[in-house]
Design a protein around this motif. Structure first.
Motif, PDB file in Angstrom:
ATOM      1  N   GLY A  18     103.449 -12.709  84.087  1.00 42.73           N
ATOM      2  CA  GLY A  18     104.803 -13.165  83.815  1.00 42.73           C
ATOM      3  C   GLY A  18     104.829 -14.147  82.661  1.00 42.73           C
ATOM      4  N   GLN A  19     106.011 -14.503  82.221  1.00 48.38           N
ATOM      5  CA  GLN A  19     106.178 -15.418  81.097  1.00 48.38           C
ATOM      6  C   GLN A  19     105.583 -16.784  81.414  1.00 48.38           C
ATOM      7  OE1 GLN A  19     110.420 -15.494  80.451  1.00 48.38           O
ATOM      8  NE2 GLN A  19     110.306 -13.751  79.040  1.00 48.38           N
ATOM      9  N   LYS A  20     105.012 -17.406  80.372  1.00 54.24           N
ATOM     10  CA  LYS A  20     104.423 -18.726  80.538  1.00 54.24           C
ATOM     11  C   LYS A  20     104.564 -19.514  79.249  1.00 54.24           C
ATOM     12  CE  LYS A  20     100.943 -17.528  83.995  1.00 54.24           C
ATOM     13  NZ  LYS A  20     101.861 -16.715  84.669  1.00 54.24           N
ATOM     14  N   PRO A  46      96.118 -22.472  69.087  1.00 54.21           N
ATOM     15  CA  PRO A  46      95.834 -21.592  67.942  1.00 54.21           C
ATOM     16  C   PRO A  46      95.702 -20.119  68.362  1.00 54.21           C
ATOM     17  CG  PRO A  46      94.476 -23.557  67.828  1.00 54.21           C
ATOM     18  CD  PRO A  46      95.157 -23.579  69.166  1.00 54.21           C
ATOM     19  N   GLU A  47      95.165 -19.897  69.548  1.00 50.72           N
ATOM     20  CA  GLU A  47      95.021 -18.519  70.035  1.00 50.72           C
ATOM     21  C   GLU A  47      96.390 -17.896  70.299  1.00 50.72           C
ATOM     22  OE1 GLU A  47      92.959 -15.313  70.238  1.00 50.72           O
ATOM     23  OE2 GLU A  47      91.902 -17.221  70.001  1.00 50.72           O
ATOM     24  N   LEU A  48      97.312 -18.669  70.831  1.00 51.38           N
ATOM     25  CA  LEU A  48      98.678 -18.159  71.029  1.00 51.38           C
ATOM     26  C   LEU A  48      99.290 -17.752  69.695  1.00 51.38           C
ATOM     27  CD1 LEU A  48      99.944 -20.735  73.687  1.00 51.38           C
ATOM     28  CD2 LEU A  48      99.658 -18.256  74.027  1.00 51.38           C
ATOM     29  N   GLN A  60     110.003 -16.823  73.075  1.00 46.58           N
ATOM     30  CA  GLN A  60     111.382 -17.266  72.917  1.00 46.58           C
ATOM     31  C   GLN A  60     111.346 -18.781  72.966  1.00 46.58           C
ATOM     32  OE1 GLN A  60     113.301 -15.481  76.285  1.00 46.58           O
ATOM     33  NE2 GLN A  60     113.920 -13.677  75.099  1.00 46.58           N
ATOM     34  N   THR A  61     112.159 -19.401  72.139  1.00 48.51           N
ATOM     35  CA  THR A  61     112.239 -20.857  72.157  1.00 48.51           C
ATOM     36  C   THR A  61     113.376 -21.262  73.069  1.00 48.51           C
ATOM     37  OG1 THR A  61     111.411 -20.933  69.895  1.00 48.51           O
ATOM     38  CG2 THR A  61     112.485 -22.911  70.727  1.00 48.51           C
ATOM     39  N   GLU A  62     113.046 -22.132  74.011  1.00 50.92           N
ATOM     40  CA  GLU A  62     114.058 -22.644  74.935  1.00 50.92           C
ATOM     41  C   GLU A  62     114.228 -24.134  74.693  1.00 50.92           C
ATOM     42  OE1 GLU A  62     112.950 -21.743  78.958  1.00 50.92           O
ATOM     43  OE2 GLU A  62     113.164 -19.582  78.658  1.00 50.92           O
ATOM     44  N   LYS A  70     110.642 -25.669  73.737  1.00 48.21           N
ATOM     45  CA  LYS A  70     109.380 -25.147  74.236  1.00 48.21           C
ATOM     46  C   LYS A  70     109.374 -23.639  74.025  1.00 48.21           C
ATOM     47  CE  LYS A  70     110.569 -24.507  79.106  1.00 48.21           C
ATOM     48  NZ  LYS A  70     110.191 -24.791  80.475  1.00 48.21           N
ATOM     49  N   LYS A  71     108.198 -23.125  73.732  1.00 44.35           N
ATOM     50  CA  LYS A  71     108.030 -21.690  73.543  1.00 44.35           C
ATOM     51  C   LYS A  71     107.613 -21.072  74.867  1.00 44.35           C
ATOM     52  CE  LYS A  71     106.662 -22.011  68.706  1.00 44.35           C
ATOM     53  NZ  LYS A  71     105.570 -21.785  67.736  1.00 44.35           N
ATOM     54  N   VAL A  72     108.274 -19.994  75.224  1.00 43.49           N
ATOM     55  CA  VAL A  72     107.930 -19.245  76.427  1.00 43.49           C
ATOM     56  C   VAL A  72     107.390 -17.900  75.958  1.00 43.49           C
ATOM     57  CG1 VAL A  72     108.761 -18.269  78.590  1.00 43.49           C
ATOM     58  CG2 VAL A  72     109.741 -20.413  77.733  1.00 43.49           C
ATOM     59  N   TYR A  73     106.114 -17.663  76.269  1.00 41.21           N
ATOM     60  CA  TYR A  73     105.412 -16.481  75.770  1.00 41.21           C
ATOM     61  C   TYR A  73     105.477 -15.338  76.783  1.00 41.21           C
ATOM     62  CZ  TYR A  73     103.472 -19.710  72.374  1.00 41.21           C
ATOM     63  OH  TYR A  73     103.330 -20.623  71.369  1.00 41.21           O
TER      64      TYR A  73
END
Length: 180
Positions: A18-20, A46-48, A60-62, A70-73
């Motif tokens: 799921g998203q994290k 850096p890996e992200l 997505q930026t929330e 915060k970025k939700v990947y």
């Protein structure tokens, strides 16, 4: 031989669930995955970024509160395919175990070495504490032995428990050998 970038697959595997956020991923390395793999903040972010550039994940930026972003990947189809391909790859080598205590033991020359009792006792305390933590995690994550939801996680946790039990048994045998 070039070293494989396993961290990218760990992140893909986490996002499969799921998203994290980056923080969620970092936290997993101090709770669940940290039992058998380590990664630092300076490696994860850096890996992200690399995985985003590869198209294996997106974000997505929330907005949290009034200003904090915060970025939700999340995993993309290409990322899911890469993860599944990696899971199918055969393992052809055993990992190297880097245990500093074992390394120190290697350089101890005599069964009478006065440093041994303290070294062994310190290790017993550390491994007992680790075993207690693992047992606690097992009861929290898998109450009533409900392992169907995440069988792989259960297997890894049980492996870690057995490893600590065996290590403690081995430490006990070292102490017994010295006393004999």
């Amino acid at each position: 031989m070039a070293q494989k970038n396993t961290l990218q697959y760990i992140i893909l595997g986490m996002l499969q669930e799921g998203q994290k956020t980056g923080y969620d991923i970092k936290t997993a390395f101090t709770t669940e995955i940290g039992e058998f793999w380590q990664a630092k903040h300076s490696q994860i972010y850096p890996e992200l970024s690399k995985l985003t550039k590869k198209g294996w994940i997106n974000f997505q930026t929330e907005i949290v509160g009034t200003k904090l972003e915060k970025k939700v990947y999340s995993l993309t189809d290409a990322g899911r395919t890469a993860l599944l391909e990696w899971l199918k790859e055969p393992l052809t080598e055993l990992p190297t175990n880097k245990d500093e205590f074992v390394l120190k033991l290697y350089f101890i020359k005599s069964i009478e070495d006065e440093r041994l009792p303290e070294m062994i006792q310190q290790q017993i305390e550390l491994h007992q504490k680790k075993l207690e933590h693992l047992e606690s995690r097992r009861h929290i994550v898998f109450p009533d032995e409900k392992i169907q939801e995440n069988y792989g996680h259960y297997l890894i946790l049980m492996h870690a428990i057995h490893r600590e039990e065996e290590y403690l048994s081995w430490l006990g045998s070292i102490g017994a050998t010295r006393k004999a």
